[in-house]
Design an enzyme around this catalytic site. Structure first.
Site, PDB file in Angstrom:
ATOM      1  N   CYS A   1       0.899  -1.274   0.062  1.00  0.00           N
ATOM      2  CA  CYS A   1      -0.110  -0.008   0.014  1.00  0.00           C
ATOM      3  C   CYS A   1       0.978   1.310  -0.010  1.00  0.00           C
ATOM      4  O   CYS A   1       0.614   2.332  -0.385  1.00  0.00           O
ATOM      5  CB  CYS A   1      -0.860  -0.020   1.120  1.00  0.00           C
TER       6      CYS A   1
ATOM      7  N   HIS B   1      -1.300   1.141   7.615  1.00  0.00           N
ATOM      8  CA  HIS B   1      -1.826   1.213   6.004  1.00  0.00           C
ATOM      9  C   HIS B   1      -1.804   2.500   5.611  1.00  0.00           C
ATOM     10  O   HIS B   1      -2.102   3.393   6.097  1.00  0.00           O
ATOM     11  CB  HIS B   1      -3.278   0.552   6.148  1.00  0.00           C
TER      12      HIS B   1
END
Length: 482
Positions: free
Chosen positions: A168, A433
């Site tokens: 990510c 994330h």
């Protein structure tokens, strides 16, 4: 890495009926049933989760090892090592005995055949699921995949990026850079690289993992990735070829652990800059750069050699000024930069209590002001004064001597608009994330790996920004509209 264990570990047939049903990227671990980061053993075709989920793929390898007897390997261990597995999403290969990713293949090319078989299974599953997805798209809300334009409903043109296993950090940076219009357009307009060796001579072809180390180009894979975005495809693009090149030229980003998005951005821009300086496809970067009148020579900032589109868009110059407090001698140093790392001023660092809604709000101006404030160096940073000929107390101050792109313009005329924001969710850059917000044709989008949704500007304002991307305002407005 060239793995010596493939011949004893890769035993499954590419058309093996032992594979699970459905798309490989959604296969479940045979132990914990997790569908996150599935890996298939190339010895027995069993599927287990990766080490950053519950680590059952590694445990499968460890359980398959037969204890050594009289310091000799048993015949069973020689025949079935269970040491090599393949990622069911990115199709990369890993050897647990070597503890590294594998780039070579067996003499019969079995690894590549398995990879192609998994890709075919993925494509078949996608084709079978396409009708259902279209039905879902027709019924989607504004914030999922549809947008009302002049009373008619159209699909969002943005394309997501598949997560290849904690990638990510890369996806957020790629989506952000794809929305720096002038930067993105430059790469998209480059000619595709043509490989001129062996059977591929004279043909345009793409780089793949099986082609070896001599045929990797970061510029080419970056170009292909940018071209795949904003094409209106509802299927997320898999940047596996780009990630493979990243592994090759940036060893510290190998593997599937979470990485710092800012560090990746710096490495990516630096390596793009270096490769563009060397030219590609027989064409040096300078003529290509000069063809674009908006990236003229006067607009370029040199960093490590000749200018490129990287320095033309992001390059600026810092003036580092140090003054000796004893004799008043002034020392100036000019350093090029591609980005500025700004600290939050101390007065804004105190965490608010849950019941404290109002309080000092830190703005970008506050951070820039703190960055350029006069600072007295402490005892551990004494300055070697050339006039006093010894280390003395001194002050330090940064000036932004040249802003990215504007030339011979006063600060009041240098206006920038927010183009993209990278947000880190969770604690610590090595975990959590990353997602990105970016504006495209007047609309804000939220990029969360393979998912892209329309969002409101108010949502972007409230996001806890980690990296801010600004683009020079083309239609200049008055200085009051900042």
């Amino acid at each position: 890495m060239e793995c010596p264990h493939l011949s004893s570990s890769v035993c499954i047939a590419p058309d093996s009926a032992k594979f699970p049903n459905g798309s490989p990227s959604s296969w479940c671990c045979s132990v914990c049933r997790s569908n996150k980061s599935p890996w298939v053993c190339l010895t027995c075709s069993s599927v287990h989760c990766g080490r950053y989920v519950n680590g059952h793929a590694k445990k499968h390898y460890e359980d398959a090892q037969v204890p050594l007897t009289n310091h000799k390997k048993s015949e069973k261990q020689d025949k079935a090592q269970h040491t090599v597995c393949m990622d069911c999403s990115s199709y990369s290969t890993y050897c647990y005995r070597c503890d590294d990713f594998v780039v070579n293949d067996t003499k019969l090319g079995l690894v590549q055949k398995v990879r192609e078989h998994l890709q075919n299974l993925e494509n078949s599953a996608f084709t079978a699921d396409r009708h259902r997805k279209r039905k879902l798209l027709e019924n989607s809300s504004l914030n999922s995949k549809l947008l009302k334009v002049n009373g008619s409903t159209t699909a969002i043109c943005a394309t997501g990026l598949r997560n290849l296993g904690n990638t990510c950090f890369m996806n957020a940076i790629l989506q952000s850079l794809s929305n720096i219009e002038q930067f993105c357009c430059y790469f998209k307009e480059l000619p595709a690289v043509e490989l001129r060796n062996g059977k591929t001579a004279g043909r345009r072809t793409y780089h793949t993992r099986s082609q070896g180390d001599n045929n990797v180009s970061l510029v080419e894979e970056f170009r292909k990735t940018l071209c795949a975005l904003w094409q209106g495809s509802q299927t997320a693009f898999s940047p596996e070829s780009l990630f493979y090149v990243v592994w090759k030229i940036m060893p510290n980003f190998r593997g599937y652990q979470q990485q710092d998005a800012h560090e990746f951005m710096r490495y990516l821009l630096d390596h793009l800059h270096l490769e563009l300086q060397g030219g590609f496809n027989g064409v040096s970067c300078s003529p290509i750069l000069q063809e674009n009148s908006t990236l003229s020579a006067s607009n370029k900032c040199c960093i490590n050699g000749a200018s490129t589109v990287v320095t033309a868009i992001f390059g600026g110059i810092l003036q580092n000024e140090v003054n000796c407090l004893i004799c008043g001698t002034e020392s100036r140093k000019f350093d090029p930069f591609l980005d500025l790392s700004l600290d939050i001023p101390s007065q804004f660092r105190n965490k608010r209590s849950k019941n404290q809604e109002n309080g000092p709000v830190c703005s970008l101006r506050d951070c820039l002001r703190s960055f350029t404030d006069l600072e007295e160096l402490d005892e551990t940073e004494l300055y070697m004064c050339h006039k006093c000929k010894k280390k003395q107390k001194s002050t330090k101050k940064f000036w932004i001597q040249k802003l990215p792109k504007p030339e011979n313009s006063g600060p009041e005329n240098c206006l920038y608009d927010l183009a993209a924001v990278v947000v880190h969710h969770g604690s610590g850059v090595g975990s959590g994330h990353y997602t990105a917000y970016a504006t495209h044709e007047g609309r804000w989008f939220h990029f969360n790996d393979s998912t892209v949704t329309l969002t409101e500007e108010d949502t972007v304002v409230k996001a806890k920004a980690y990296i801010l991307f600004y683009a020079e305002r083309q239609a200049r407005a008055g200085p009051d509209k900042l």
